[in-house]
Enzyme design. Structure first.
Site, mmCIF file in Angstrom:
data_model
loop_
_atom_site.group_PDB
_atom_site.id
_atom_site.type_symbol
_atom_site.label_atom_id
_atom_site.label_comp_id
_atom_site.label_asym_id
_atom_site.label_seq_id
_atom_site.Cartn_x
_atom_site.Cartn_y
_atom_site.Cartn_z
ATOM 1 N N ASP A 111 0.859 -1.179 0.000
ATOM 2 C CA ASP A 111 0.000 0.000 0.000
ATOM 3 C C ASP A 111 0.892 1.224 0.000
ATOM 4 O O ASP A 111 1.939 1.244 0.655
ATOM 5 C CB ASP A 111 -0.906 0.015 1.232
ATOM 6 C CG ASP A 111 -2.040 -1.002 1.146
ATOM 7 O OD1 ASP A 111 -2.403 -1.386 0.026
ATOM 8 O OD2 ASP A 111 -2.556 -1.388 2.204
ATOM 9 N N ASP A 126 -6.708 -1.376 -5.077
ATOM 10 C CA ASP A 126 -7.815 -0.976 -4.201
ATOM 11 C C ASP A 126 -8.682 0.079 -4.871
ATOM 12 O O ASP A 126 -9.919 0.026 -4.795
ATOM 13 C CB ASP A 126 -7.279 -0.424 -2.879
ATOM 14 C CG ASP A 126 -6.515 -1.453 -2.072
ATOM 15 O OD1 ASP A 126 -6.821 -2.652 -2.190
ATOM 16 O OD2 ASP A 126 -5.611 -1.047 -1.316
#
Length: 154
Positions: A111, A126
């Site tokens: 991330d 995402d």
């Protein structure tokens, strides 16, 4: 359109994660605009919001099942494929595949995008999942009945 969208988004996701892993250290932060956008390298071995930490590979298996389900639904269940729905399904499949591959290989996802302050971080996969789900919901709620009425023989 489905396969092109899925391929392009999947490739962009994997390339962006590779660059982050090569160019940043875990925990390193680069602020683009204070309180709006930061690049912060985090590793998430769980699910969204860093819940269920340590179950990354299980979520990788789940992602593979979801991608197979999306392809089955598109190829077998849909009689016709409106472009907007194809685009949404492509985004959803690409996002699930992008995070799923990483979870199966590394047991965690990379991330690196943080919007605002204190809202957690995400990656391109995402974002693709969120956009794909939003498109599918909007299409289902507002356009599927109109499209069916326009394209069915009475």
């Amino acid at each position: 359109m489905f396969y092109w969208v899925a391929l392009i988004v999947f490739a962009a996701d994997q390339i962006s994660k590779l660059f982050v892993r090569l160019l940043m250290n875990v925990g390193e932060t680069h602020t683009v605009k204070q309180g709006v956008l930061q690049f912060i390298y985090l590793q998430n071995s769980g699910a969204a919001g860093s819940t269920f930490q340590g179950y990354g590979r299980w979520f990788g298996i789940l992602a593979a099942i979801i991608v197979i389900g999306i392809i089955y639904y598109r190829e077998v269940m849909l009689k016709s494929r409106p472009r907007v729905l194809d685009f949404g399904l492509g985004m959803l499949a690409a996002g699930a595949a992008g995070n799923g591959i990483e979870r199966l290989v590394y047991g965690k996802v990379t991330d690196f995008i943080a919007f605002g302050s204190g809202r957690g971080s995400m990656n391109l996969a995402d974002l693709a999942i969120n956009i794909g789900v939003l498109i599918i919901i909007v299409y289902s709620l507002f356009f599927s009945k109109q499209w069916k009425q326009k394209h069915t023989v009475s």
